[in-house]
Design an enzyme around this catalytic site. Structure first.
Site, mmCIF file in Angstrom:
data_model
loop_
_atom_site.group_PDB
_atom_site.id
_atom_site.type_symbol
_atom_site.label_atom_id
_atom_site.label_comp_id
_atom_site.label_asym_id
_atom_site.label_seq_id
_atom_site.Cartn_x
_atom_site.Cartn_y
_atom_site.Cartn_z
ATOM 1 N N GLU A 8 0.849 -1.074 -0.131
ATOM 2 C CA GLU A 8 -0.041 -0.021 0.035
ATOM 3 C C GLU A 8 0.895 1.314 -0.130
ATOM 4 O O GLU A 8 1.752 1.398 0.783
ATOM 5 C CB GLU A 8 -0.889 -0.187 1.141
ATOM 6 C CG GLU A 8 -1.474 1.252 1.795
ATOM 7 C CD GLU A 8 -1.947 0.995 3.089
ATOM 8 O OE1 GLU A 8 -1.629 -0.052 3.833
ATOM 9 O OE2 GLU A 8 -2.436 1.910 3.728
ATOM 10 N N ASP A 43 -0.317 -1.766 6.032
ATOM 11 C CA ASP A 43 0.113 -1.315 7.476
ATOM 12 C C ASP A 43 -0.717 -2.148 8.554
ATOM 13 O O ASP A 43 -1.951 -2.390 8.133
ATOM 14 C CB ASP A 43 -0.263 0.162 7.437
ATOM 15 C CG ASP A 43 0.734 1.103 6.789
ATOM 16 O OD1 ASP A 43 1.775 0.590 6.624
ATOM 17 O OD2 ASP A 43 0.342 2.229 6.393
ATOM 18 N N ASP A 77 -6.745 1.385 8.301
ATOM 19 C CA ASP A 77 -6.693 1.776 6.763
ATOM 20 C C ASP A 77 -6.169 0.334 5.933
ATOM 21 O O ASP A 77 -6.552 0.211 5.207
ATOM 22 C CB ASP A 77 -5.799 2.734 6.534
ATOM 23 C CG ASP A 77 -6.741 4.141 6.668
ATOM 24 O OD1 ASP A 77 -7.745 3.971 6.852
ATOM 25 O OD2 ASP A 77 -6.187 5.110 6.838
#
Ligand code: 28G
Length: 646
Positions: A434, A507, A511
């Site tokens: 990401e 992560d 999110d």
């Protein structure tokens, strides 16, 4: 036999040593599944007794420490008369010898499945303690065991004391930590699910579950059986129906046939795949097997035969496959047979070859009759099938276009992809990362021979229910599709995959979890073969660095951090740092903790139960964020994240 059963019917006697020596041979393994298998063995016996017409309620109680479970039924009570040769009570024989079952001739037993009491000795062998209590002839009989061995004789209550009319059996057991590990505990949610499930297949039987940890008791009773299960599932998934009512079958086989009993409920919906929940002898078979093979064949043949006899045909030039016949079909299949054989040890997949013909033979004529009696419904099914065939053809054309572009020609790869140099797909791994900064660390830290990195920048589309066309338009997903090179949808061919492992590296925050779920949804809906082939993994980057003197430890979440701190309580004061994101991590740290084989903590994404997985995805993609973290932290419902050692 039957009512006049006496102890002399028990013929084969063998001690329990083999069970303790090789537990996996008897219960599939000594992990969580094996542990919970013990419950099934005991509950099965209570259910058998109820299905034979003796008793109608079964209570399961889980102790507060979740190590001890007790099951009570209101059947006749396990016989206590003395075995003529062994001169010991039948119940003792049943609990201390292997294969201690009467001979198999009674039809009702064949129907109910398992042999009475056969699994009980296996449970006894693998229990630290087991106690049996039998209520029979107005007495209460008790006997205790340690690791399968009686600690004393069967005790009969005083004639005047405890005199009671009630009959039944109660078994209380604590699995042996020597076998299942010190930390083995029953999972309350799992017991709950199992009883909930069983209440549908054994309609009319009352199941109770008491969790002493919470003090709550829950009752499960389904008088309408699997028809109610189908209804519940339809409501839960909220898909529109393609036909107004379900088909239902309740079939009892004749003596000597391939089965004992078959129950089917079946409906067509507007969903785009097939969802079958199958059972053998009251236990879910997530990987289906021969009974479902027979079921599928029956459906396809019944439709074709209806069309033939009513002189109907599909549009000219349209090729209709058997899968088209089942698109949007939602069904529950519950099959009972005398001696079920399963493929593999834990995989609940029925293997009896006769079962296919047995199910097909019972189902096909009944379904045909239903179609003939309700031609307007049959015509809706035919129209539904035709629609499915057309949609598949259109999809195939779109998917082919994508695939022609893919396929390892370096030119057509996404610009952002940092490729690896090895050309041997099995050895290569693709990290989907990401954001650019994390992508930068991953590119720096990787082994560029075998590890490729694809950073995602923009928003990943929520692929739940999005048509293929929109998926293809989404920049991030189409990059993923191109990098993988294996095609998409029905055209997805795992053999053509450019990588041996596809690893999602996000992560360790909400999110990151969200993107993981979006990608899982995409893979589940459009590249399911990849999941089924075990190619999809989640990486677990650390969230905390814990410095204790010279030693450095890593923790992926708060629980791991706390456990580490607890463990090293006596050492010097720790220095704890929390990573805000992967981008913040040094490339070497990321490599050492998350990317290097042997050092990293990879989790394989597995799917054992399509029916459940579907619900899980639906829940995840709904509003409720809580479910998401439950999936990522542990495993829930069909689609699960398993620890692997790689
Ligand atoms: C509470 C936990 C688990 C059970 C019975 C009842 C009978 C029985 C069980 O017989 C021998 C072998 C196959 C028939 C049968 C009682 C006939 C007459 C029983 C249980 C005889 C075992 N009276 N209830 N076993 N079978 N409940 N619950 O285990 O041929 S096991």
């Amino acid at each position: 036999m039957g009512k006049n059963y006496t102890a002399k019917d028990i013929t084969v006697l063998e001690g329990l040593d083999p069970v303790r020596k090789r537990p996996a041979m008897y219960i599939g393994g000594t992990g969580k599944d094996g542990l919970h298998h013990l419950i099934s063995e005991i509950v099965d016996n209570s259910v058998d007794e109820a299905m034979n017409g003796h008793g109608s309620s079964i209570s399961v109680t889980l102790s507060a420490d979740r190590r001890t479970l007790s099951v009570t039924d209101d059947g006749r009570g396990i016989p206590v008369d003395l075995h003529p040769k062994a001169k010991i009570p039948a119940v003792t024989v049943i609990l201390t010898t292997l294969h201690a079952g009467g001979k198999f001739s009674n039809k009702s037993y064949a129907r109910a499945g398992g042999l009475h009491g056969v699994g009980a000795s296996v449970v006894n062998a693998l229990s630290e303690h087991l106690e049996v209590e039998i209520y029979r002839d107005g007495f209460t009989y008790t006997q205790s065991f340690v690791r399968g061995k009686p600690t004393g004789k069967l005790k009969k209550s005083n004639k005047n004391k405890n005199k009671t009319d009630k009959t039944g059996t109660k078994i209380t057991f604590t699995p042996d930590p020597e076998i299942f590990g010190k930390r083995a505990r029953f999972d309350s949610a799992r017991v709950y699910e199992d009883l909930d499930n069983r209440s549908f297949v054994h309609k009319g039987v009352r199941f109770f579950f008491t969790d002493e940890g919470t003090g709550e008791t829950k009752k499960f009773l389904q008088n309408r059986g699997i028809a109610a299960l189908l209804e519940r599932q339809l409501k839960l998934q909220g898909v529109p129906l393609s036909v107004p009512e379900p088909f239902e079958l309740d079939y009892e086989y004749e003596e000597g046939e391939a089965g004992g009993k078959l129950e089917v409920v079946l409906i067509w919906t507007e969903a785009t795949d097939e969802r079958i929940r199958s059972y053998v002898n009251g236990v879910v078979t997530p990987a289906h097997g021969t009974h479902v093979t027979g079921f599928r064949a029956a459906v396809a043949k019944a439709i074709r035969s209806y069309m033939e006899s009513h002189k109907k045909s599909f549009a000219k030039g349209l090729k209709v496959t058997n899968e088209d016949m089942r698109e949007g079909m939602m069904a529950v299949v519950s099959f009972f047979l005398a001696e079920p054989q399963f493929q593999g040890q834990t995989k609940a997949k029925l293997n009896n070859p006769d079962a296919a013909a047995g199910v097909e033979g019972a189902l096909r004529p009944a379904l045909e009759q239903w179609f003939n009696a309700k031609p307007s419904i049959a015509d809706m099914v035919v129209a539904r099938v035709e629609l499915a065939a057309r949609a598949r053809q259109a999809k195939r054309t779109a998917a082919k276009a994508v695939r022609q572009k893919g396929r390892r020609s370096r030119r057509d790869m996404p610009d952002k992809l940092a490729q690896c140099s090895s050309r041997t797909p099995e050895k290569c791994e693709l990290f989907i990362v990401e954001g650019d900064s994390a992508g930068g660390s991953a590119k720096q830290g990787r082994n560029s021979v075998t590890q490729a990195v694809l950073p995602l920048r923009g928003k990943v589309l929520n692929a739940e229910q999005a048509p293929l066309k929109r998926v293809l338009e989404n920049r991030e997903l189409s990059d993923v599709i191109r990098a993988l090179g294996c095609g998409i949808g029905q055209e997805c061919d795992v053999e053509k995959l450019n990588y041996g492992k596809v690893i999602l590296l996000m992560d360790a925050d909400p999110d990151g979890d969200h993107i993981t779920i979006l990608l899982l949804t995409f893979f589940y809906r459009h590249m399911r073969n990849l999941i089924l082939a075990g190619k999809l993994y989640l990486a677990r980057p650390p969230l905390y660095r814990i410095q204790l003197g010279k030693e450095t430890y890593w923790a992926a979440n708060d629980a791991e951090r706390d456990a580490l701190l607890q463990k090293h309580r006596k050492n010097r004061k720790p220095t704890i740092s929390r990573f805000k994101g992967l981008g913040e991590m040094e490339a070497r740290t990321l490599a050492d903790t998350t990317m290097k084989p042997g050092k990293r903590d990879l989790r394989q994404v597995t799917m054992d139960d399509h029916w459940e997985a579907d619900r899980t995805i639906r829940e995840l993609m709904g509003r409720d964020a809580e479910h998401r973290f439950a999936l990522i932290d542990q495993s829930t419902g069909g689609l699960s994240i398993d620890d692997v050692d790689i």
